[in-house]
Design a protein around this motif. Structure first.
Motif, short mmCIF file in Angstrom:
data_model
loop_
_atom_site.label_atom_id
_atom_site.label_comp_id
_atom_site.label_asym_id
_atom_site.label_seq_id
_atom_site.Cartn_x
_atom_site.Cartn_y
_atom_site.Cartn_z
N PHE A 6 0.86 -1.18 0.00
CA PHE A 6 0.00 0.00 0.00
C PHE A 6 0.89 1.23 0.00
O PHE A 6 1.73 1.40 0.89
CB PHE A 6 -0.93 0.02 1.21
N LEU A 7 0.69 2.10 -0.99
CA LEU A 7 1.52 3.28 -1.18
C LEU A 7 0.72 4.53 -0.83
O LEU A 7 -0.27 4.84 -1.48
CB LEU A 7 1.99 3.37 -2.64
N GLY A 8 1.16 5.23 0.21
CA GLY A 8 0.48 6.45 0.63
C GLY A 8 -0.30 6.24 1.91
O GLY A 8 -1.29 5.50 1.92
N LEU A 9 0.12 6.90 2.99
CA LEU A 9 -0.49 6.69 4.30
C LEU A 9 -1.06 7.99 4.87
O LEU A 9 -0.80 8.36 6.01
CB LEU A 9 0.54 6.09 5.27
N GLY A 10 -1.87 8.66 4.05
CA GLY A 10 -2.56 9.85 4.52
C GLY A 10 -3.78 9.49 5.34
O GLY A 10 -3.91 8.35 5.83
N VAL A 11 -4.71 10.44 5.48
CA VAL A 11 -5.89 10.19 6.31
C VAL A 11 -6.76 9.08 5.73
O VAL A 11 -7.53 8.44 6.47
CB VAL A 11 -6.73 11.46 6.50
N MET A 12 -6.64 8.82 4.44
CA MET A 12 -7.39 7.73 3.81
C MET A 12 -6.55 6.45 3.77
O MET A 12 -7.00 5.38 4.16
CB MET A 12 -7.80 8.13 2.39
N GLY A 13 -5.33 6.58 3.27
CA GLY A 13 -4.51 5.41 3.03
C GLY A 13 -4.14 4.62 4.28
O GLY A 13 -4.15 3.38 4.27
N HIS A 25 -4.17 -10.18 5.29
CA HIS A 25 -3.21 -10.10 4.20
C HIS A 25 -1.82 -9.73 4.72
O HIS A 25 -1.68 -9.11 5.77
CB HIS A 25 -3.67 -9.06 3.18
N GLU A 26 -0.82 -10.08 3.94
CA GLU A 26 0.55 -9.67 4.22
C GLU A 26 0.76 -8.30 3.59
O GLU A 26 0.72 -8.18 2.36
CB GLU A 26 1.54 -10.68 3.66
N VAL A 27 0.95 -7.27 4.39
CA VAL A 27 0.95 -5.90 3.89
C VAL A 27 2.30 -5.21 4.15
O VAL A 27 2.78 -5.19 5.29
CB VAL A 27 -0.18 -5.07 4.53
N THR A 28 2.85 -4.64 3.10
CA THR A 28 4.03 -3.78 3.21
C THR A 28 3.61 -2.39 2.76
O THR A 28 2.97 -2.24 1.72
CB THR A 28 5.17 -4.28 2.32
N VAL A 29 3.97 -1.37 3.53
CA VAL A 29 3.54 -0.01 3.20
C VAL A 29 4.73 0.85 2.79
O VAL A 29 5.88 0.59 3.16
CB VAL A 29 2.81 0.66 4.38
N GLU A 54 10.56 -1.34 -3.75
CA GLU A 54 10.81 -2.34 -2.72
C GLU A 54 9.51 -2.85 -2.12
O GLU A 54 9.38 -4.04 -1.84
CB GLU A 54 11.70 -1.75 -1.63
N ALA A 55 8.57 -1.96 -1.91
CA ALA A 55 7.28 -2.37 -1.34
C ALA A 55 6.54 -3.32 -2.27
O ALA A 55 5.88 -4.26 -1.83
CB ALA A 55 6.42 -1.14 -1.06
N ALA A 56 6.65 -3.08 -3.59
CA ALA A 56 5.88 -3.84 -4.57
C ALA A 56 6.47 -5.18 -4.94
O ALA A 56 5.77 -6.03 -5.51
CB ALA A 56 5.72 -2.99 -5.83
N VAL A 62 -0.83 -4.19 -5.63
CA VAL A 62 -0.26 -2.96 -5.10
C VAL A 62 -1.34 -1.90 -5.13
O VAL A 62 -1.90 -1.61 -6.19
CB VAL A 62 0.96 -2.49 -5.90
N MET A 63 -1.67 -1.34 -3.97
CA MET A 63 -2.66 -0.28 -3.87
C MET A 63 -1.95 1.05 -3.68
O MET A 63 -0.89 1.12 -3.06
CB MET A 63 -3.59 -0.51 -2.66
N ALA A 64 -2.57 2.12 -4.20
CA ALA A 64 -2.02 3.46 -4.00
C ALA A 64 -3.14 4.42 -3.65
O ALA A 64 -4.25 4.33 -4.17
CB ALA A 64 -1.29 3.94 -5.25
N CYS A 65 -2.84 5.35 -2.74
CA CYS A 65 -3.77 6.43 -2.42
C CYS A 65 -2.90 7.64 -2.08
O CYS A 65 -2.52 7.83 -0.92
CB CYS A 65 -4.69 6.05 -1.26
N VAL A 66 -2.57 8.41 -3.11
CA VAL A 66 -1.68 9.55 -2.92
C VAL A 66 -2.42 10.85 -3.25
O VAL A 66 -3.64 10.92 -3.10
CB VAL A 66 -0.38 9.36 -3.74
#
Length: 294
Positions: A6-13, A25-29, A54-56, A62-66
């Motif tokens: 998961f790419l992007g850890l804002g208020v949504m991500g 799930h096995e999650v790398t951020v 590296e995350a992907a 691969v999810m993104a929320c930027v």
């Protein structure tokens, strides 16, 4: 269970990624500020990476929320971008609200290396992300959507496929067009009630039970009356989204007069220092015009 990034850890991500981890799930951020990704991993038990690539690596999805088109390109392309690390057969799911143009551009790059692409912008705001109750509008190949749907179910209350790549972004434009007009109408109605000597909250409660009812009226009328504008989706982001919608409308020859006007009203809110207020702050224009407290 899948291996995810998961790419992007804002208020949504950040909460969306947490729902994926909680689903097993096995999650790398990844986050542009590595310390934020490290803190997320420490809290939720997942992994973190210094680059999108590296995350992907080795991930099924691969999810993104930027933030915007440029932010999305920066995490997808280039030697450190997600595509550089994704394996053939994996699927990229983009939850960012961006233009249909960049969506189709990146989807073509993904297809060239055997990676699927689903554009999947969301609606529901910060509360929807935290509660796992987002509405997700999707575009992309039907098989890629079918693969991604059970994964995004971790934070979705409704997920619908609208067509080819870009269709999800076009649907999100419809969503933002509707919200802009609705919030402006609410601002006018509530301020009218105040100036007419009515109890605006009482009025809103009654109107919400009839044909004028909406989620916005039920959830934002009271906070609008109370001058409370800290509900997550900022005016700055709404102007970005409306700019995308207005640009797309011009491209396809559609007139959006109300949307264009409301976009300018939001520009006035920005000039008042309200760029980080939430979108219901349109009512502040009326308070300022009548000399009230803003």
């Amino acid at each position: 269970m899948a291996k995810l990034a998961f790419l992007g850890l804002g208020v949504m991500g950040a909460p969306m990624a947490a729902h994926l981890k909680n689903a097993g799930h096995e999650v790398t951020v990844y986050n542009r500020t590595t310390a934020k990704a490290e803190a997320w991993a420490a809290t939720h038990g997942g992994g973190f990476a210094a680059t999108p690539r590296e995350a992907a690596e080795g991930c099924d999805f691969v999810m993104a929320c930027v933030g915007n088109d440029d932010d999305l390109r920066s995490v997808v392309t280039g030697p450190d971008g997600a595509l550089a690390g994704m394996k053939s057969g994996a699927v990229f799911v983009d939850h960012t609200t961006v233009s249909a143009t960049v969506t189709r551009e990146l989807a073509a790059q993904a297809a060239a290396q055997g990676v699927g692409y689903v554009d999947a912008p969301v609606s529901g705001g910060q509360a929807g992300a935290e509660n796992g109750k987002l509405a997700i509008m999707c575009g992309g190949d039907a098989a890629h959507f079918a693969a991604a749907e059970p994964i995004v179910a971790a934070y979705s209350k409704a997920t619908v496929h609208f067509g080819d790549v870009g269709a999800g972004q076009l649907t999100k434009m419809v969503n933002q067009i509707c919200i802009a007009g609705l919030v402006q109408a609410m601002s006018e109605g509530l301020f009218f009630a105040m100036q007419a000597g009515l109890d605006p909250k009482k009025v809103a409660d009654l109107v919400s039970q009839g044909a004028g009812g909406s989620w916005q009226l039920q959830n934002r009328a009271g906070t609008m009356v109370d001058n409370h504008f800290t509900h997550g989706f900022a005016v700055d982001w709404m102007r970005k989204d409306l700019g995308i919608a207005l640009g797309q409308a011009k491209e396809i020859g559609v007139s959006l007069p109300v949307t264009a006007i409301v976009d300018q009203f939001y520009a006035e809110v920005q000039q008042m220092g309200g760029g980080r207020w939430d979108t219901s702050s349109l009512i502040q224009r009326f308070r300022k015009m009548t000399g009230g407290d803003v």
